[in-house]
Design an enzyme around this catalytic site. Structure first.
Site, PDB file in Angstrom:
ATOM      1  N   ARG A 117       2.467   7.303   5.263  1.00 16.57           N
ATOM      2  CA  ARG A 117       3.524   8.242   4.889  1.00 16.57           C
ATOM      3  C   ARG A 117       3.226   8.893   3.536  1.00 16.57           C
ATOM      4  O   ARG A 117       3.470  10.082   3.339  1.00 16.57           O
ATOM      5  CB  ARG A 117       4.879   7.523   4.838  1.00 16.57           C
ATOM      6  CG  ARG A 117       6.038   8.432   4.446  1.00 16.57           C
ATOM      7  CD  ARG A 117       7.352   7.658   4.305  1.00 16.57           C
ATOM      8  NE  ARG A 117       8.407   8.509   3.818  1.00 16.57           N
ATOM      9  CZ  ARG A 117       8.617   8.797   2.534  1.00 16.57           C
ATOM     10  NH1 ARG A 117       7.807   8.310   1.613  1.00 16.57           N
ATOM     11  NH2 ARG A 117       9.610   9.593   2.175  1.00 16.57           N
ATOM     12  N   TYR A 154      -1.853   0.099  13.688  1.00 18.43           N
ATOM     13  CA  TYR A 154      -2.825   1.184  13.807  1.00 18.43           C
ATOM     14  C   TYR A 154      -3.504   1.395  12.455  1.00 18.43           C
ATOM     15  O   TYR A 154      -2.987   0.970  11.420  1.00 18.43           O
ATOM     16  CB  TYR A 154      -2.177   2.485  14.307  1.00 18.43           C
ATOM     17  CG  TYR A 154      -0.859   2.849  13.649  1.00 18.43           C
ATOM     18  CD1 TYR A 154      -0.814   3.533  12.449  1.00 18.43           C
ATOM     19  CD2 TYR A 154       0.346   2.510  14.252  1.00 18.43           C
ATOM     20  CE1 TYR A 154       0.388   3.880  11.858  1.00 18.43           C
ATOM     21  CE2 TYR A 154       1.565   2.847  13.667  1.00 18.43           C
ATOM     22  CZ  TYR A 154       1.579   3.530  12.474  1.00 18.43           C
ATOM     23  OH  TYR A 154       2.776   3.865  11.890  1.00 18.43           O
ATOM     24  N   ASP A 195      16.460  12.483   8.428  1.00 15.69           N
ATOM     25  CA  ASP A 195      17.220  11.233   8.502  1.00 15.69           C
ATOM     26  C   ASP A 195      18.650  11.384   7.984  1.00 15.69           C
ATOM     27  O   ASP A 195      19.545  10.666   8.422  1.00 15.69           O
ATOM     28  CB  ASP A 195      16.515  10.137   7.685  1.00 15.69           C
ATOM     29  CG  ASP A 195      15.415   9.443   8.471  1.00 15.69           C
ATOM     30  OD1 ASP A 195      15.080   9.910   9.573  1.00 15.69           O
ATOM     31  OD2 ASP A 195      14.882   8.419   7.983  1.00 15.69           O
TER      32      ASP A 195
HETATM   33  C1  LIG Z   1       9.410   0.998  10.260  1.00 16.62           C
HETATM   34  C2  LIG Z   1       9.454   2.484  10.440  1.00 16.62           C
HETATM   35  C3  LIG Z   1       8.456   3.114  11.145  1.00 16.62           C
HETATM   36  C4  LIG Z   1       8.518   4.480  11.359  1.00 16.62           C
HETATM   37  N1  LIG Z   1       7.540   5.069  12.125  1.00 16.62           N
HETATM   38  C5  LIG Z   1       7.607   6.385  12.379  1.00 16.62           C
HETATM   39  C6  LIG Z   1       6.588   7.015  13.149  1.00 16.62           C
HETATM   40  O1  LIG Z   1       5.640   6.384  13.583  1.00 16.62           O
HETATM   41  N2  LIG Z   1       6.689   8.357  13.397  1.00 16.62           N
HETATM   42  C7  LIG Z   1       7.740   9.105  12.916  1.00 16.62           C
HETATM   43  O2  LIG Z   1       7.801  10.327  13.185  1.00 16.62           O
HETATM   44  N3  LIG Z   1       8.719   8.524  12.188  1.00 16.62           N
HETATM   45  C8  LIG Z   1       8.683   7.200  11.897  1.00 16.62           C
HETATM   46  N4  LIG Z   1       9.643   6.612  11.124  1.00 16.62           N
HETATM   47  C9  LIG Z   1      10.760   7.426  10.625  1.00 16.62           C
HETATM   48  C10 LIG Z   1      10.407   8.225   9.383  1.00 16.62           C
HETATM   49  O3  LIG Z   1       9.878   7.406   8.364  1.00 16.62           O
HETATM   50  C11 LIG Z   1      11.662   8.925   8.866  1.00 16.62           C
HETATM   51  O4  LIG Z   1      12.384   9.468   9.927  1.00 16.62           O
HETATM   52  C12 LIG Z   1      11.287  10.048   7.912  1.00 16.62           C
HETATM   53  O5  LIG Z   1      10.625   9.530   6.779  1.00 16.62           O
HETATM   54  C13 LIG Z   1      12.530  10.814   7.495  1.00 16.62           C
HETATM   55  O6  LIG Z   1      12.188  11.843   6.608  1.00 16.62           O
HETATM   56  P1  LIG Z   1      13.288  12.454   5.654  1.00 16.62           P
HETATM   57  O7  LIG Z   1      12.596  13.497   4.857  1.00 16.62           O
HETATM   58  O8  LIG Z   1      14.492  12.831   6.432  1.00 16.62           O
HETATM   59  O9  LIG Z   1      13.724  11.263   4.716  1.00 16.62           O
HETATM   60  P2  LIG Z   1      12.840  10.459   3.675  1.00 16.62           P
HETATM   61  O10 LIG Z   1      11.404  10.487   4.065  1.00 16.62           O
HETATM   62  O11 LIG Z   1      13.540   9.155   3.500  1.00 16.62           O
HETATM   63  O12 LIG Z   1      12.964  11.300   2.322  1.00 16.62           O
HETATM   64  C14 LIG Z   1      14.164  11.393   1.604  1.00 16.62           C
HETATM   65  C15 LIG Z   1      13.815  11.801   0.172  1.00 16.62           C
HETATM   66  O13 LIG Z   1      15.017  12.071  -0.532  1.00 16.62           O
HETATM   67  C16 LIG Z   1      14.958  11.475  -1.807  1.00 16.62           C
HETATM   68  N5  LIG Z   1      16.351  11.252  -2.239  1.00 16.62           N
HETATM   69  C17 LIG Z   1      17.225  10.302  -1.816  1.00 16.62           C
HETATM   70  N6  LIG Z   1      18.422  10.493  -2.409  1.00 16.62           N
HETATM   71  C18 LIG Z   1      18.300  11.576  -3.204  1.00 16.62           C
HETATM   72  C19 LIG Z   1      19.191  12.267  -4.054  1.00 16.62           C
HETATM   73  N7  LIG Z   1      20.465  11.868  -4.204  1.00 16.62           N
HETATM   74  N8  LIG Z   1      18.740  13.353  -4.728  1.00 16.62           N
HETATM   75  C20 LIG Z   1      17.431  13.767  -4.593  1.00 16.62           C
HETATM   76  N9  LIG Z   1      16.551  13.148  -3.788  1.00 16.62           N
HETATM   77  C21 LIG Z   1      16.983  12.068  -3.098  1.00 16.62           C
HETATM   78  C22 LIG Z   1      14.169  10.190  -1.584  1.00 16.62           C
HETATM   79  O14 LIG Z   1      13.614   9.719  -2.803  1.00 16.62           O
HETATM   80  C23 LIG Z   1      13.108  10.685  -0.604  1.00 16.62           C
HETATM   81  O15 LIG Z   1      11.981  11.238  -1.266  1.00 16.62           O
HETATM   82  C24 LIG Z   1       9.597   5.244  10.852  1.00 16.62           C
HETATM   83  C25 LIG Z   1      10.586   4.617  10.115  1.00 16.62           C
HETATM   84  C26 LIG Z   1      10.526   3.262   9.883  1.00 16.62           C
HETATM   85  C27 LIG Z   1      11.601   2.612   9.096  1.00 16.62           C
END
Ligand SMILES: Cc1cc2nc3c(=O)[nH]c(=O)nc-3n(C[C@H](O)[C@H](O)[C@H](O)COP(=O)(O)OP(=O)(O)OC[C@H]3O[C@@H](n4cnc5c(N)ncnc54)[C@H](O)[C@@H]3O)c2cc1C
Length: 394
Positions: free
Chosen positions: A106, A218, A295
């Site tokens: 990631r 993997y 998310d």
């Molecule tokens: C065990 C596991 C395995 C996974 N495997 C896969 C996979 O194989 N393939 C896949 O597609 N997905 C996978 N996922 C899911 C994937 O990791 C998430 O869905 C993805 O990272 C979501 O991206 P996002 O940008 O929505 O949130 P995040 O990646 O969580 O990013 C959120 C960002 O917001 C920041 N933030 C939080 N609060 C604030 C705030 N108040 N102000 C400013 N910034 C803030 C955080 O620091 C972070 O940088 C997996 C998840 C897990 C738990």
């Protein structure tokens, strides 16, 4: 003067959205709470639907040196150690869907998106910053009060996108929003240097199924590291990505598994764990000029390996509905939400169903294995076409 789109969160979704909106002609400001991009999270499987968007954003070529394209997903029984089925990936899936199936760390994906965003003139990223208050001016402009250290800045935005992850704070600004719910499952994660595992394990994704648990592994980091994720039911709900796990408790969960799997699980000295939470995709995801993405809107179980992929798809669809000349931002954000919900819900439900199937025991597990064994590999592979075959709107 044209106002920027402000995005909370420089994760996978937030940075993808910044690139997609920037390419559409918007100025973008990304506000990230973390002071630096750290090695949080674990491996990610990036299916062709996600890679296709990354390709369009100009990121895929830059990501390839950090990625591995596994040649297959090998599904095996955790109890007996025997193979149940193998789904071909590699060139075959890249040809079928016009984009590769990759596995990456990631942090490598986030860093690549970040670097690429900084190379675009229209995108600014402020690390160590947080939106602490949101207000509206009488003429409907969103005012983001952004705290960076001791400095408080007030930034006028044409829209605010909450891409701040499963524990989103922007979500509280969407009336009727769904809260993150603990799913009762925990993911244990570890990485190993590649030389500590058999070469054979470095060319494919492994999926081991067993009663009430499964294991995925993997290669990541261009094959230099090996990523293991073990998923088990547990009553533990701490927020965050990096809690140190009790190695013995993990090994106990897999005490009845085949010797080869146990040997693999015993290799890492340190395991991290995180509680798996979901956010019901039924929403709502937007209110006025504020919308949620990734998310924050619809966190899901990782059992379809699609959480990051859905965030990346969201970014493409949001930019598609949002021309820089748009005068009715509320309508734009509602159109994005309406466009995404059905697909994301279906993927979210598929992940739950996969978990149920993966964790079967007794005669039900025997039945599952028999069906998978008898199914022609092409049919097993074709079951993913509706997910992997998605193309971003033009
Ligand atoms: C065990 C596991 C395995 C996974 N495997 C896969 C996979 O194989 N393939 C896949 O597609 N997905 C996978 N996922 C899911 C994937 O990791 C998430 O869905 C993805 O990272 C979501 O991206 P996002 O940008 O929505 O949130 P995040 O990646 O969580 O990013 C959120 C960002 O917001 C920041 N933030 C939080 N609060 C604030 C705030 N108040 N102000 C400013 N910034 C803030 C955080 O620091 C972070 O940088 C997996 C998840 C897990 C738990």
């Amino acid at each position: 003067m044209d106002l920027p789109v402000v995005i909370a969160g420089a994760g996978i979704g937030g940075l993808s959205a910044a690139l997609a909106l920037g390419a559409r002609g918007h100025d973008v400001l990304v506000v990230e709470r973390a002071g630096e991009l750290a090695e949080v999270g674990a491996g990610l499987q990036l299916s062709p639907n996600a890679c296709r968007v990354l390709k369009e954003l100009g990121v895929l070529d830059r990501l390839m040196p950090h990625a591995v394209a596994p040649r297959a997903i090998r599904i095996a029984s955790g109890r007996t150690g025997r193979e149940i089925a193998s789904i071909e990936l590699g060139d075959r899936i890249a040809t079928r869907h016009g984009a590769p199936y990759l596995v990456v760390h990631r942090a490598d994906l986030q860093r690549t998106l970040f670097d690429h965003a900084l190379d675009q003139g229209r995108i600014e990223i402020r690390l160590g910053s947080e939106i602490i208050e949101i207000s509206d001016t009488p003429d409907g402009i969103v005012q983001c009060h952004v705290q960076t250290g001791d400095i408080l800045a007030q930034i006028s935005a044409k829209a605010l996108i909450g891409a701040d992850g499963v524990w989103s704070s922007i979500r509280n600004r969407v009336p009727g929003h769904r809260e993150a719910d603990y799913t009762g499952l925990t993911a244990y994660r570890a990485t190993l240097p590649a030389e500590r595992v058999d070469d054979d394990l470095l060319t494919r994704t492994g999926l081991w199924l067993g009663p009430n648990a499964h294991l995925v592994h993997y290669p990541i980091c261009a094959g230099r590291e090996f990523n293991l994720v073990a998923l088990v039911p547990e009553r533990w709900t701490e927020e965050g990505w990096s809690a140190t796990a009790d190695r013995t408790a993990l090994l106990d969960h897999f005490g009845n598994w085949a010797a080869g799997v146990k040997t693999l699980l015993e290799k890492p000295d340190t395991w991290l764990k995180w509680a798996l939470c979901g956010v019901d995709a039924n929403g709502p995801w937007s209110d006025g000029k504020i919308a949620l993405l990734g998310d924050a809107a619809h966190a899901m179980l990782p059992f379809a390996a699609q959480g990051a992929a859905m965030a990346i798809e969201d970014a493409a669809v949001l930019a598609h509905h949002f021309p820089p000349t748009a005068t009715n931002v509320r309508t734009v954000l509602k159109a994005y939400e309406a466009d995404r919900r059905k697909r994301v819900k279906k993927v979210q439900e598929t992940a739950v169903e996969n978990g149920r199937i993966y964790h079967l025991s007794g005669p039900m597990a025997v039945g599952r294995n028999t069906v998978m064994k008898l199914m022609p590999p092409d049919r097993l592979s074709a079951r993913q076409d509706w997910i992997y075959g998605w193309t971003p709107p033009l």
